[in-house]
Motif scaffolding. Structure first.
Motif, short mmCIF file in Angstrom:
data_model
loop_
_atom_site.label_atom_id
_atom_site.label_comp_id
_atom_site.label_asym_id
_atom_site.label_seq_id
_atom_site.Cartn_x
_atom_site.Cartn_y
_atom_site.Cartn_z
N GLU A 188 46.26 21.72 12.15
CA GLU A 188 45.13 21.92 11.23
C GLU A 188 44.06 20.86 11.46
O GLU A 188 42.86 21.15 11.39
CB GLU A 188 45.60 21.89 9.79
CG GLU A 188 46.47 23.07 9.40
CD GLU A 188 47.14 22.88 8.04
OE1 GLU A 188 47.30 23.90 7.35
OE2 GLU A 188 47.49 21.74 7.70
N LEU A 189 44.50 19.64 11.74
CA LEU A 189 43.55 18.56 12.01
C LEU A 189 42.72 18.87 13.25
O LEU A 189 41.51 18.67 13.26
CB LEU A 189 44.28 17.22 12.16
CG LEU A 189 43.39 16.01 12.46
CD1 LEU A 189 42.43 15.76 11.31
CD2 LEU A 189 44.24 14.79 12.73
N ARG A 190 43.37 19.35 14.29
CA ARG A 190 42.63 19.70 15.51
C ARG A 190 41.55 20.73 15.24
O ARG A 190 40.44 20.62 15.76
CB ARG A 190 43.60 20.26 16.57
CG ARG A 190 44.42 19.22 17.25
CD ARG A 190 45.23 19.84 18.39
NE ARG A 190 46.21 18.91 18.87
CZ ARG A 190 47.52 19.10 18.85
NH1 ARG A 190 48.03 20.22 18.37
NH2 ARG A 190 48.33 18.19 19.31
N ALA A 191 41.88 21.70 14.41
CA ALA A 191 40.93 22.78 14.12
C ALA A 191 39.82 22.32 13.18
O ALA A 191 38.71 22.87 13.22
CB ALA A 191 41.66 23.97 13.52
N GLY A 192 40.09 21.32 12.34
CA GLY A 192 39.10 20.92 11.35
C GLY A 192 38.84 19.44 11.31
O GLY A 192 38.67 18.86 10.24
N THR A 240 50.49 15.46 8.96
CA THR A 240 51.92 15.71 9.11
C THR A 240 52.26 16.22 10.50
O THR A 240 51.47 16.89 11.16
CB THR A 240 52.41 16.74 8.07
OG1 THR A 240 51.72 17.97 8.25
CG2 THR A 240 52.17 16.23 6.66
N ARG A 241 53.45 15.85 10.91
CA ARG A 241 54.02 16.34 12.17
C ARG A 241 55.45 16.76 11.84
O ARG A 241 56.22 15.95 11.34
CB ARG A 241 54.01 15.25 13.23
CG ARG A 241 54.63 15.70 14.54
CD ARG A 241 54.64 14.62 15.58
NE ARG A 241 53.28 14.36 16.02
CZ ARG A 241 52.86 13.19 16.51
NH1 ARG A 241 53.69 12.18 16.58
NH2 ARG A 241 51.62 13.04 16.91
N ARG A 242 55.74 18.02 12.09
CA ARG A 242 57.06 18.58 11.79
C ARG A 242 57.42 18.39 10.31
O ARG A 242 58.56 18.07 9.97
CB ARG A 242 58.13 17.99 12.70
CG ARG A 242 57.91 18.33 14.16
CD ARG A 242 59.05 17.81 15.02
NE ARG A 242 58.77 18.14 16.40
CZ ARG A 242 58.45 17.23 17.33
NH1 ARG A 242 58.37 15.96 17.02
NH2 ARG A 242 58.21 17.61 18.56
N MET A 287 47.53 17.72 5.91
CA MET A 287 47.31 18.78 6.88
C MET A 287 48.16 18.48 8.10
O MET A 287 48.48 17.33 8.37
CB MET A 287 45.83 18.91 7.26
CG MET A 287 45.20 17.66 7.85
SD MET A 287 43.45 17.80 8.36
CE MET A 287 42.71 18.81 7.17
N SER A 288 48.51 19.52 8.80
CA SER A 288 49.30 19.35 10.01
C SER A 288 48.39 18.89 11.15
O SER A 288 47.16 18.97 11.06
CB SER A 288 49.98 20.66 10.39
OG SER A 288 49.00 21.61 10.81
N VAL A 289 49.02 18.42 12.21
CA VAL A 289 48.25 18.02 13.39
C VAL A 289 47.43 19.21 13.90
O VAL A 289 46.26 19.06 14.26
CB VAL A 289 49.19 17.47 14.49
CG1 VAL A 289 48.42 17.23 15.78
CG2 VAL A 289 49.85 16.18 14.02
#
Length: 89
Positions: A12-16, A34-36, A8-10
């Protein structure tokens, strides 16, 4: 790199975050963050971390045993090491 169960992207991580932590802890998932588009970190549960630490301890112990087997007993003082490298105290 270890294979991840999911990623998951950063953002997406913040949201979940809570869900991701639960998946790592209780579902034993290894979640690539993931980042970029590139994996920047892996989220793992505490049991996986404990396992990794035990493996690391085993490697350290094996390296210590090997170093002791190879030790010829010769010692050099810190002052000699510093002098050999052009360093004075």
């Amino acid at each position: 790199m270890t294979e991840t169960s999911s990623s998951m992207s950063v953002a997406e991580l913040r949201a979940g975050l809570s869900d991701a932590i639960s998946r790592a802890t209780f579902g034993h998932e290894r979640i690539g963050i993931t980042r970029r588009g590139k994996v920047a970190a892996i989220l793992i549960g505490p049991e996986d971390l404990e396992m990794l630490e035990r493996l690391d301890d085993r490697e350290d112990l094996a390296a210590l045993r090997h170093a002791r087997e190879e030790d010829d007993g010769e010692r050099i003082s810190l002052d000699d090491v510093l002098a050999a490298n052009g360093i004075t105290r």
